[in-house]
Design an enzyme around this catalytic site. Structure first.
Site, short mmCIF file in Angstrom:
data_model
loop_
_atom_site.label_atom_id
_atom_site.label_comp_id
_atom_site.label_asym_id
_atom_site.label_seq_id
_atom_site.Cartn_x
_atom_site.Cartn_y
_atom_site.Cartn_z
N ASP A 48 0.84 -1.20 0.00
CA ASP A 48 0.00 0.00 0.00
C ASP A 48 0.88 1.24 0.00
O ASP A 48 1.57 1.53 0.97
CB ASP A 48 -0.89 0.02 1.25
CG ASP A 48 -1.82 1.22 1.25
OD1 ASP A 48 -2.90 1.13 0.62
OD2 ASP A 48 -1.46 2.27 1.83
N TYR A 53 3.13 9.84 -0.67
CA TYR A 53 4.19 9.28 0.16
C TYR A 53 5.58 9.50 -0.47
O TYR A 53 6.59 9.37 0.20
CB TYR A 53 4.00 7.77 0.40
CG TYR A 53 2.72 7.36 1.10
CD1 TYR A 53 1.89 8.30 1.70
CD2 TYR A 53 2.33 6.03 1.16
CE1 TYR A 53 0.71 7.92 2.33
CE2 TYR A 53 1.16 5.65 1.80
CZ TYR A 53 0.35 6.60 2.37
OH TYR A 53 -0.81 6.22 2.99
N LYS A 78 -2.82 5.77 -4.51
CA LYS A 78 -3.93 6.67 -4.24
C LYS A 78 -3.69 8.01 -4.93
O LYS A 78 -2.55 8.52 -4.93
CB LYS A 78 -4.08 6.92 -2.73
CG LYS A 78 -3.94 5.65 -1.89
CD LYS A 78 -4.09 5.90 -0.41
CE LYS A 78 -3.69 4.66 0.38
NZ LYS A 78 -2.29 4.63 0.82
#
Ligand SMILES: NC(=O)C1=CN([C@@H]2O[C@H](COP(=O)(O)OP(=O)(O)OC[C@H]3O[C@@H](n4cnc5c(N)ncnc54)[C@H](OP(=O)(O)O)[C@@H]3O)[C@@H](O)[C@H]2O)C=CC1
Ligand SMILES: O=C(O)C(=O)[C@@H](O)[C@H](O)C(=O)CO
Length: 277
Positions: A48, A53, A78
């Site tokens: 994930d 990030y 995402k």
């Protein structure tokens, strides 16, 4: 060393997903490949990450070097808030694929609803287009409250497969989990260990001693036995191994209920209605 086999859950479009994955929030890009490599060697197959990030490239390097076939892996990323909107989301998806070095994701999520922008429905339409084009295996959302779910379900043609939300013993997010279930959406717990905050609870350490396991393993088992997807993060090799060594014990209903009693409205992240970053 025996590598554990992680059970899978079946999403609402029939795609299977490992119930336990490896989260990489706050792992610097230049440390990510090492952490993900350790995780893959320990048996994790679901990773994930997220554009925000800044470590999709590190995840990609670990995957490329792993020798594991792409079909065996389950990759989630995402779309970040700044890229919401139809066209920007399509571009963001391509950018994530390029950094990860893959031609598709297994799951792509809207990271936060950021309701003040009033763009999450348009963003969802972009995810539906990527899905319709066969470029992603499943699409979902993250940090969506029941009202946000209602809006995408009513406006869209695809029901989100997953809602990834903050969920741990101190903050069980029960209203959201109930709304997810009502729509046929699986709940995925972020910060499943409350970033370590619940591991010192006396009752959790007592359960750990009783089962010959660690507090983290007890908490992760509590999640799994309730059907949730979990994605614990660690950069510590021994903890990475510990967090997947969950399949040789089980908690009783009474033990699950005892952990339930740790609920104290202890949200650690922002409320999704109030996060506009
Ligand atoms: N969609 C969203 O908005 C969000 C998604 N996420 C996702 O969820 C994942 C997990 O959440 P995260 O916030 O990282 O928090 P976690 O609940 O997974 O906790 C991670 C922390 O716990 C420590 N830890 C991990 N395993 C153990 C263990 N066995 N014993 C003791 N301490 C341990 C880690 O330390 P160390 O690394 O030093 O070993 C780290 O400090 C993220 O990495 C990300 O992928 C997270 C936040 C928001
Ligand atoms: O980790 C994530 O996925 C998040 O979205 C959040 O932690 C977010 O980036 C944040 O920092 C909120 O304060």
């Amino acid at each position: 060393m025996t590598v554990p086999t992680v059970p899978t859950v079946t999403l609402n479009n029939g795609v299977t997903m490992p119930q336990l994955g490896f989260g990489v929030f706050q792992v610097p890009d230049d440390e990510t490949a090492a952490a993900v490599t350790t995780a893959l060697q320990a048996g994790y197959r679901s990773i994930d990450t997220a554009a925000i990030y800044g470590n999709e490239a590190g995840v990609g390097r670990a995957i490329a070097d792993s020798g594991i076939s792409r079909e065996e892996l389950f990759l989630t990323s995402k779309v970040w808030n700044a890229d919401q909107g139809y066209d920007a989301t399509l571009r963001a998806y391509d950018a994530s694929l390029a950094l990860l070095g893959t031609d598709h994701l297994d799951l792509y999520l809207i990271h936060w609803p950021t309701p003040r922008k009033e763009l999450f429905v348009d963003t969802w339409r972009a995810l539906e287009q990527i899905y319709a084009d066969g470029r992603v295996r499943a699409i979902g959302v993250s940090n969506f409250e029941p009202e946000h779910l209602r809006q995408v379900v009513e406006a869209g043609s695809v029901v989100p497969a997953v809602n990834q939300v903050e969920l741990h013993p101190a903050f069980q997010n029960r209203d959201v989990a109930a709304a997810d279930a009502a729509h046929g959406i699986l709940t995925e717990a972020w910060s499943p260990l409350a970033q370590g905050a619940v591991l010192g609870e006396a009752m959790v350490t007592e359960l750990a001693t009783r089962h010959g396991k660690t507090p983290a393993q007890v908490i992760l088992r509590w999640h799994l036995q309730q059907g949730r997807i979990v994605i614990p993060k660690s950069v510590t090799p021994s903890r990475i191994a510990e967090n997947i060594d969950l399949f040789d014990f089980s908690l009783t209903d009474e033990e699950l209920a005892a952990i339930d009693s740790l609920e104290n409205d202890g949200r650690t992240g922002p409320h999704p209605d109030e996060f506009h970053g």
